[in-house]
Write a protein that holds these residues in place. Structure first.
Motif, PDB file in Angstrom:
ATOM      1  N   LYS A 192      27.886   2.719 -21.418  1.00 56.62           N
ATOM      2  CA  LYS A 192      29.166   2.489 -20.776  1.00 56.62           C
ATOM      3  C   LYS A 192      29.953   3.799 -20.742  1.00 56.62           C
ATOM      4  CE  LYS A 192      32.732  -1.112 -21.014  1.00 56.62           C
ATOM      5  NZ  LYS A 192      33.203  -2.276 -21.828  1.00 56.62           N
ATOM      6  N   TYR A 194      32.623   5.006 -22.054  1.00 58.86           N
ATOM      7  CA  TYR A 194      33.638   4.781 -23.082  1.00 58.86           C
ATOM      8  C   TYR A 194      34.700   5.874 -23.036  1.00 58.86           C
ATOM      9  CZ  TYR A 194      30.327   1.440 -25.069  1.00 58.86           C
ATOM     10  OH  TYR A 194      29.487   0.381 -25.263  1.00 58.86           O
ATOM     11  N   ALA A 304      42.586  -0.513 -29.340  1.00 63.54           N
ATOM     12  CA  ALA A 304      42.386  -1.719 -28.545  1.00 63.54           C
ATOM     13  C   ALA A 304      43.515  -1.897 -27.536  1.00 63.54           C
ATOM     14  CB  ALA A 304      42.299  -2.941 -29.466  1.00 63.54           C
ATOM     15  N   GLY A 308      41.688  -0.979 -24.053  1.00 65.23           N
ATOM     16  CA  GLY A 308      41.061  -2.243 -23.660  1.00 65.23           C
ATOM     17  C   GLY A 308      39.596  -2.330 -24.023  1.00 65.23           C
ATOM     18  N   ASP A 309      38.723  -2.437 -23.004  1.00 69.68           N
ATOM     19  CA  ASP A 309      37.288  -2.622 -23.251  1.00 69.68           C
ATOM     20  C   ASP A 309      36.515  -1.315 -23.249  1.00 69.68           C
ATOM     21  OD1 ASP A 309      37.469  -2.004 -20.579  1.00 69.68           O
ATOM     22  OD2 ASP A 309      36.064  -3.549 -19.913  1.00 69.68           O
ATOM     23  N   LYS A 310      37.207  -0.179 -23.298  1.00 66.07           N
ATOM     24  CA  LYS A 310      36.540   1.131 -23.177  1.00 66.07           C
ATOM     25  C   LYS A 310      36.391   1.846 -24.516  1.00 66.07           C
ATOM     26  CE  LYS A 310      36.159   1.199 -18.621  1.00 66.07           C
ATOM     27  NZ  LYS A 310      36.820  -0.071 -18.271  1.00 66.07           N
ATOM     28  N   LYS A 331      37.242  -6.440 -30.134  1.00 68.79           N
ATOM     29  CA  LYS A 331      36.338  -7.424 -29.537  1.00 68.79           C
ATOM     30  C   LYS A 331      37.076  -8.325 -28.553  1.00 68.79           C
ATOM     31  CE  LYS A 331      32.643  -8.681 -30.520  1.00 68.79           C
ATOM     32  NZ  LYS A 331      31.357  -8.503 -29.792  1.00 68.79           N
ATOM     33  N   GLY A 333      39.428  -7.534 -26.728  1.00 68.13           N
ATOM     34  CA  GLY A 333      39.669  -6.759 -25.517  1.00 68.13           C
ATOM     35  C   GLY A 333      38.412  -6.404 -24.760  1.00 68.13           C
ATOM     36  N   GLY A 334      37.245  -6.755 -25.318  1.00 66.47           N
ATOM     37  CA  GLY A 334      35.982  -6.486 -24.640  1.00 66.47           C
ATOM     38  C   GLY A 334      35.264  -5.232 -25.076  1.00 66.47           C
ATOM     39  N   SER A 335      35.759  -4.554 -26.105  1.00 66.98           N
ATOM     40  CA  SER A 335      35.095  -3.341 -26.588  1.00 66.98           C
ATOM     41  C   SER A 335      33.905  -3.677 -27.475  1.00 66.98           C
ATOM     42  CB  SER A 335      36.090  -2.471 -27.363  1.00 66.98           C
ATOM     43  OG  SER A 335      36.982  -1.822 -26.494  1.00 66.98           O
ATOM     44  N   GLN A 336      33.093  -2.652 -27.766  1.00 65.92           N
ATOM     45  CA  GLN A 336      31.892  -2.802 -28.579  1.00 65.92           C
ATOM     46  C   GLN A 336      32.172  -2.386 -30.031  1.00 65.92           C
ATOM     47  OE1 GLN A 336      28.154  -3.277 -27.484  1.00 65.92           O
ATOM     48  NE2 GLN A 336      29.457  -4.629 -26.270  1.00 65.92           N
TER      49      GLN A 336
END
Length: 378
Positions: A192, A194, A304, A308-310, A331, A333-336
């Motif tokens: 991704k 990131y 977060a 967000g998810d990045k 999590k 927010g969609g992050s790893q």
């Protein structure tokens, strides 16, 4: 279960005080003392303690040399006593490289002024490191750093470096359980774009961070923030140490520093580090109500909100559960979120909290995390 402790210090006063503090805990037994490094090795071999407390400056043999010998001949968790100075930080980091598990400031004034606080902290440390992965018959101390044959190039801000030479790395695993541990317990990482890699750790973290960051190329494409539980006097020396060993740049974070690829910012001890939406770090005073200064949860939580998810977050070895609630926000927010596996942790506390809360997208051994970061972010 009673924890058996060997106390090593050339000061008779300090040996007595440490022994008295530990002996006041009914679950801890001081089984011997030593006045120098050579005695410490002999006593460790003869008495087989569960934990050794170790001073650095001693006659005949210093504490770091003693730790190296003990790790080679009878691996035992070692708690170092350290002075809160820049030189004390350097020595302590050397001791952790040699195989010591953790450290405590050696402050005579605190022992006399606040004995209850000192007793609680010392006994908690002894109990926690007695359960660490350092007591393993197959343990071998980290290999010495091998200097790169040529100066390591650094990318200019926003630039990239190709075909960088191999950096100084340590290839010896922190611990082994006899049979080789699997390289990972998860598949290939999710690739991704990131905007941030955030890494949190505590006990065992200085060596673990060194192991991970030295695997990253100078043109690593994502900014990095690091949160290591560490006193204020130590983080600048630790950042300088990492900067010399790594191909990426590493510095102690200052208020207003801008995130950029190829740069890792280490949270200063005694304070809190937050990330704002403009890609800058904010350094705030340490809140006395918080157990950890710096706190992984605070940095993860701010990341977060800002990205967000990045975000790709990694939780490494350490006692306690700092990082779990921040990881939960990431999590949502969609992050790893990745966790270090139990076999390669010095203390399987913080990563275990992530795994038990079902927040881990992947669980990797320490020696695989660096290469997986490269795969995920490229």
């Amino acid at each position: 279960m009673v924890v058996k402790v060997l106390v090593v210090d050339d000061s008779g006063f300090f040996r007595r005080r440490v022994s008295e503090i530990l002996s006041a805990d009914p679950t801890i037994q001081v089984i011997g003392t030593a006045t120098n490094g050579k005695e410490a090795i002999d006593q460790a071999l003869a008495l087989k303690p569960d934990v050794i407390t170790m001073d650095y400056e001693m006659p005949l043999m210093d504490g770091i040399t003693a730790v190296r010998h003990i790790m080679q001949r009878c691996p035992t968790p070692v708690l170092m006593f350290s002075s809160l100075t820049h030189e004390g930080a350097r020595v302590t980091l050397d001791a952790l490289d040699a195989g010591a598990v953790d450290f405590l400031p050696k402050n005579f004034e605190d022992i006399s002024r606040n004995p209850e606080k000192v007793k609680q902290m010392l006994c908690e440390k002894v109990h926690s490191i007695s359960r660490s992965n350092r007591r393993l018959s197959s343990y071998s101390a980290p290999a010495p750093v091998v200097s790169a044959p040529a100066p390591v190039p650094r990318p200019a801000p926003g630039g990239f470096v190709s075909s960088a030479p191999t950096a100084s790395v340590r290839t010896t695993p922190i611990a082994s359980r006899g049979a080789p541990a699997p390289s990972s317990t998860s598949g290939a990482p999710k690739r991704k774009a990131y905007k941030l890699v955030a890494i949190g750790t505590s006990t065992g973290g200085p060596v673990a961070l060194q192991r991970v960051l030295t695997q990253l190329p100078g043109n690593f494409p994502a900014p990095i923030v690091l949160v290591q539980h560490m006193p204020a006097a130590f983080t600048k020396a630790f950042a300088e140490r990492l900067d010399k060993l790594c191909r990426i740049s590493v510095k102690e974070a200052e208020d207003g520093d801008i995130l950029r690829p190829g740069l890792a910012l280490l949270a200063p001890g005694g304070k809190q580090m937050m990330i704002d939406g403009r890609g800058a770090v904010r350094i705030l005073p340490g809140d006395e109500r918080l157990n950890y200064k710096p706190c992984v949860d605070i940095t993860f939580g701010s990341a977060a909100k800002s990205f967000g998810d990045k975000v790709l977050a990694v939780v490494l070895t350490g006692m306690g559960a700092d990082g779990r609630e921040g990881a939960r926000m990431l999590k949502q927010g969609g992050s790893q979120v990745w966790a270090q596996d139990e076999a390669s942790c010095v203390i399987y506390g913080m990563p275990m909290a992530i795994v038990k809360a079902n927040l881990a997208d992947a669980v990797y051994s320490l020696d695989d995390i660096g290469k997986h970061l490269v795969e995920a972010c490229h």
